[in-house]
Design a protein around this motif. Structure first.
Motif, PDB file in Angstrom:
ATOM      1  N   MET A 128      39.765  49.527 -12.924  1.00 25.82           N
ATOM      2  CA  MET A 128      39.024  48.570 -13.758  1.00 25.82           C
ATOM      3  C   MET A 128      37.706  48.180 -13.087  1.00 25.82           C
ATOM      4  O   MET A 128      37.656  47.836 -11.918  1.00 25.82           O
ATOM      5  N   ILE A 129      36.669  48.209 -13.835  1.00 30.36           N
ATOM      6  CA  ILE A 129      35.386  47.753 -13.326  1.00 30.36           C
ATOM      7  C   ILE A 129      35.414  46.224 -13.212  1.00 30.36           C
ATOM      8  O   ILE A 129      35.919  45.540 -14.099  1.00 30.36           O
TER       9      ILE A 129
ATOM     10  N   GLN B 190      33.846  43.384 -14.011  1.00 29.22           N
ATOM     11  CA  GLN B 190      32.769  43.203 -14.983  1.00 29.22           C
ATOM     12  C   GLN B 190      31.751  42.176 -14.529  1.00 29.22           C
ATOM     13  O   GLN B 190      30.616  42.192 -14.939  1.00 29.22           O
TER      14      GLN B 190
ATOM     15  N   ILE C 125      31.575  47.800  -3.191  1.00 27.63           N
ATOM     16  CA  ILE C 125      32.513  48.730  -3.846  1.00 27.63           C
ATOM     17  C   ILE C 125      32.089  50.175  -3.572  1.00 27.63           C
ATOM     18  O   ILE C 125      32.901  51.029  -3.218  1.00 27.63           O
ATOM     19  N   ASN C 126      30.776  50.425  -3.685  1.00 29.38           N
ATOM     20  CA  ASN C 126      30.283  51.785  -3.469  1.00 29.38           C
ATOM     21  C   ASN C 126      30.435  52.186  -2.003  1.00 29.38           C
ATOM     22  O   ASN C 126      30.834  53.316  -1.694  1.00 29.38           O
TER      23      ASN C 126
END
Lengths: 396, 396
Positions: free
Chosen positions: A1-2, A4, A14-15
């Motif tokens: 899930m992103i 949001q 996250i990356n």
């Protein structure tokens, strides 16, 4: 899930975590391979790798890949500039393990006591002294300490306080805050967790069945706790009090347990109960020698010892069956002394597990000995202390 | 976590799911509010909302919001064009529930039997007949049927086959594939799941404790099963065989269970065991009337009935304690007949739970009666059948 609502910093983290995770699995690999595998664009990968190179978390290596064309510059993880420290407190004593940020072990110490009679204040002083020396040792080898995690055989709340550790005789001990105060190093975060929850992290990351999405590890040490990975994630629960299979009541009005109840799995098949039943003298300072004596007698097939281990294995199998009926794990790892005794426990464990599990073939569950009989908890603790980094938050 | 390998279709589905989820929680709301809450840009939201309007999954409503400025066009979910059907197979009979895509109930039927003696072939024929009529009824009201999910009190594998349902006398029944074949409607996917796993979905989505991240629901019907939500997600396990707390052995050499073992929770505190112990005549076709008789006698405080319920409550409390020691839920919901008997079971359940849980105050766990005593499973089944839509895959 992103996520949001992620802002720019979150997305960078996250990356960054995705790049580190890919390197952990696949290194050596090129920037282009990372971009392709993570779905990030090349400029982002280049920028992230640049930052990781600056922090000495990755390094470049010139290597010829197995295809035509000029040699690519490949990247590998470089954990050498950072380390975390994992500590285990148990009735056997204190264990300290240091691992660098790539998971390489850089320190391993064990020291006896203080026994349960010493009380938590003395124990915290001893833990702090050990932690201080471990920090100094890791720093003297040129590494920066990113964090310390302590594993305890008991209930640990979200503030790092030990609510109850029956095997240590502890109740409401604010271990995390007191240890942090004793260390006086606000740059080194201190966390505390249940020993089994940390042990299963080690199995899930580094063990023979690493990556198994439904994996349980049983401690076989001061008590019997279950560390639980369900559907790929460590089980947390409402307040963190999970995996307390040692206090499953197997026999109403059975033998007295350290928790004050009767007939608990721990009282029937815990390692101290096994040692007591084969007549090992209870000598707090020498549980390792007692265990070696037990293993020797079991290897010699002494009938009384085999009888005790068969009975304990049957109880253990019933305890595991309760976990299997509820959680349907693929693998249950026997940790601690259970791993060392696995050969003698296994037939009775398997028989009871198969009989008491409602699903055919024990729901596809295999019971195996741990690859880390006495270091799963501190090893998992070093990984836990690395969590901020692996989730993409670089040291400040 | 971002699905790093997500292609364009996946991303569209993820975004669509996020828009639907926001509408489910917050509607009525504006496109701008959706964009702001989801982090999606306005063009994407406009495009997604356009598609949802085309499919009649949302509709516009003119409404004045509580602030200055002209009335905004707000959006609400519109489930009226689609429905899913949830079925429950139990020893009490068959229940069918239809819900539209917004979760509004559009159909609810119950029919008796076929009893356990009829065998699976007759049962499947009866289930198919009921499903066929439910489909026809839903379609005649102008709704398209998106899917059917069937709940069964037993072990269900990933292919929708019932591996074992002791209370129904079923073993290795390929219910999913046979039901799909009998219906002959390849446009309507058929799935099968464990009754407890579906029941807890209903509690987690629509119950009084909806959204509780660590939530367990106990079925109190044909058997005793636990539906388990851990850390916000339904527990899956290795092969899906989770929550089988009914076969926890509480008393070695206790009474015989339908599974062939002795001393299982189900044999001690299952609803059929309770009914048998208060002397209700075993009449397969009339379990509802038996239950009403039991409740009447309990309300009249008949000593033998109160005694039986207190003993069953104690066993149930021990079973719940095993779940609480391992999973540390915040809420345990008593479903089925347990919900109707909750008042009489609760004191003994609470006492045993508190005594047998190692964490103080039962680890913060509350035991409550279900809001859906007899429809949690089919209600959860309608939600399960809606999963493709809620995860953003629109009907073709």
């Amino acid at each position: 899930m992103i996520t949001q609502t992620a802002d720019h910093t979150d997305i960078r983290a996250i990356n960054l975590a995705a790049v580190l995770a890919h390197l952990r699995r696949e290194a050596p690999c090129s920037r282009a391979a990372i971009a392709s595998a993570t779905g990030l664009n090349k400029a982002t990968v280049t920028s992230i790798v640049g930052e990781l190179l600056d922090r000495r978390l990755v390094r470049e290596t010139q290597q010829t890949q197995n295809h035509v064309g000029r040699p690519a510059t490949l990247l590998v993880l470089d954990g050498s500039a950072y380390a975390t420290i994992g500590l285990e407190v148990s009735a056997r004593g204190l264990t300290a393990l240091g691992c660098d940020a790539a998971g390489e072990q850089v320190l391993r110490w064990h020291r006896a006591g203080p026994g349960p009679d010493a009380g938590p204040a003395k124990a915290i002083a001893a833990i702090a002294a050990l932690a201080r020396r471990a920090i100094a040792s890791v720093q003297s080898s040129g590494r920066r300490v990113l964090g310390i995690t302590v594993g305890v055989p008991g209930l640990v709340n979200r503030d790092g306080a030990v609510v109850l550790a029956a095997g240590l005789g502890w109740r409401d001990v604010p271990l995390g805050s007191e240890l942090a105060a004793a260390l006086g190093r606000p740059d080194i975060p201190v966390t505390v967790d249940n020993d089994a929850s940390l042990g299963v992290l080690a199995e899930h990351l580094y063990g023979e069945y690493a990556g198994t999405p439904n994996l349980i590890q049983l401690t076989g040490d001061t008590g019997v706790g279950a560390g639980i990975i369900v559907d790929g994630r460590p089980l947390q629960g409402h307040l963190g009090y999970v995996g307390e299979i040692g206090h499953l009541r197997l026999i109403p009005d059975g033998p007295l347990c350290a928790c004050g109840r009767r007939g608990c799995l721990e009282a029937l098949a815990g390692v101290p109960a096994i040692l007591a039943r084969v007549g090992a003298t209870v000598d707090e300072e020498d549980s390792q020698r007692q265990l070696e004596g037990l293993m020797r007698r079991a290897d010699n097939r002494e009938a009384d010892v085999i009888g005790v281990l068969t009975e304990a294995g049957t109880h253990l199998g019933h305890g595991i069956a309760a976990l299997v009926n509820v959680l349907n794990p693929e693998v249950v790892v026997l940790g601690g002394a259970y791993a060392l005794l696995a050969e003698h426990l296994a037939p009775a464990v398997d028989k009871a597990l198969r009989e008491a599990t409602i699903a055919p073939d024990a729901g596809g569950c295999t019971v195996v000995p741990s690859s880390f009989p006495h270091t799963a908890t501190p090893l998992g603790a070093t990984a836990q202390a690395l969590t901020p980094l692996t989730s993409g938050r670089l040291p400040g």
